[in-house]
Motif scaffolding. Structure first.
Motif, short mmCIF file in Angstrom:
data_model
loop_
_atom_site.label_atom_id
_atom_site.label_comp_id
_atom_site.label_asym_id
_atom_site.label_seq_id
_atom_site.Cartn_x
_atom_site.Cartn_y
_atom_site.Cartn_z
N LYS A 118 15.58 26.21 -0.48
CA LYS A 118 16.30 27.46 -0.24
C LYS A 118 17.74 27.35 -0.49
CE LYS A 118 16.85 31.43 2.86
NZ LYS A 118 18.50 31.30 2.59
N PRO A 120 21.40 28.82 -0.07
CA PRO A 120 22.40 29.58 0.88
C PRO A 120 22.63 30.81 0.77
CG PRO A 120 23.31 27.40 0.43
CD PRO A 120 22.27 27.56 -0.61
N TYR A 121 22.56 31.87 1.55
CA TYR A 121 22.95 33.20 1.49
C TYR A 121 21.69 34.12 0.53
CZ TYR A 121 27.52 30.82 2.17
OH TYR A 121 28.50 29.79 2.81
N TYR A 122 20.65 33.48 0.52
CA TYR A 122 19.68 34.10 -0.16
C TYR A 122 18.55 34.65 0.94
CZ TYR A 122 21.05 33.38 -5.12
OH TYR A 122 21.76 33.52 -6.24
N ARG A 123 17.76 35.41 0.61
CA ARG A 123 16.65 35.83 1.53
C ARG A 123 15.59 35.12 1.28
NH1 ARG A 123 15.79 42.08 0.61
NH2 ARG A 123 15.97 41.13 -1.67
N LYS A 124 14.76 34.64 2.36
CA LYS A 124 13.64 33.71 2.37
C LYS A 124 12.69 34.23 1.28
CE LYS A 124 13.89 31.70 6.77
NZ LYS A 124 12.92 31.41 8.08
N SER A 126 13.50 36.18 -1.36
CA SER A 126 14.13 36.32 -2.84
C SER A 126 13.29 35.36 -3.65
CB SER A 126 15.51 36.25 -2.83
OG SER A 126 16.16 36.16 -3.93
N ALA A 129 15.62 32.50 -4.49
CA ALA A 129 16.16 31.55 -3.53
C ALA A 129 15.80 30.29 -3.48
CB ALA A 129 15.71 32.15 -2.25
#
Length: 254
Positions: A118, A120-124, A126, A129
């Protein structure tokens, strides 16, 4: 338990691909990060010891008595981090890895698969991501990190594509396709990496030495040193596993 003749990384990869090497159910899941894998390959290139492995030879008549798993190939932090159960045919012996799973899986992922963790700063949830990355080696210059010498990096295909005066990213898995040492020179010539009108003498020399050494590390050098346990008693195998994995902390049969 006997100390066996070391084998090459190429041989180990082939044995995993053919399911001659598997993981026993007592092994934990793969937990190494990309930085650890990159450092492992730097150690290999610098002739640093990476430790011995411990294999357990399982007779074909005993295979159905135990549960084994395949090595992870395409690691995905959300969707693919569990090892699949190995569907084995009991017409030949197999070898189970008791110690060295993280290192061996790292070699397999880096040279035949991919790694997606994953950002950083992305939704799980997404779709962007978890970019799929492969291991690359810069053939034009060493790493600028003082702790490592060779510039190994997990990159997406888009990140590795730009070709500059300082970077030519060689996809590490392609080294398995090279049949002989002369193939390295052909590759460098085809990609103008030996052209001194394009690159400096220092860069062309570095490219030749680096790719040749990488070929040697994977194809020619007996890098995988291991002990082979031939006993078929599960209690003995569990006792060995507990002893080598305790790390000062007591483990139990559970």
């Amino acid at each position: 338990m006997a100390y066996a003749t070391p084998i090459t990384i190429k041989e180990a990869i082939e044995n995993i691909s053919k399911r001659h090497y598997v993981l026993p159910s007592i092994q934990r899941e793969f937990v190494w990060d990309t930085e650890q894998i990159e450092t492992l390959f730097d150690s290999l290139m610098r002739d640093y010891p990476i430790g011995t492995f411990l294999f357990w030879k399982v007779d074909k008549s005993k295979i159905k008595e135990f549960q084994f798993y395949e090595f992870l190939k395409k690691y995905h932090e959300k969707d693919s981090f569990h090892n699949r159960k190995a569907e084995l045919i009991d017409n030949e012996d197999i070898t189970a890895l008791l110690d060295g799973q993280q290192r061996m899986t790292s070699l397999y992922v880096a040279l035949t698969g991919s790694y997606a963790k994953k950002m950083p700063y992305y939704r799980k949830n997404s779709a962007h991501a978890y970019p799929k990355k492969k291991l690359y080696l810069n053939l034009l210059q060493p790493s600028d990190d003082f702790e490592v010498e060779y510039d190994f990096k997990f990159l997406t295909e888009e990140e590795a594509e730009p070709r500059t005066k300082e970077n030519f990213w060689f996809e590490c898995g392609k080294i398995l396709e090279f049949q002989e040492s002369g193939t390295t020179t052909e590759f460098l010539m085809d990609n103008e990496l030996l052209d001194k009108s394009v690159y400096s003498k220092q860069q062309t020399k570095y490219a030749l030495n680096t790719l040749s050494k990488f070929f040697n590390v994977v194809h020619q050098k007996g890098t995988i040193s291991y002990y082979l346990e031939k006993g078929e008693e599960l209690d003995k195998v569990l006792q060995i596993f507990i002893r080598i994995n305790s790390g000062g902390t007591q483990l139990s049969y559970s």
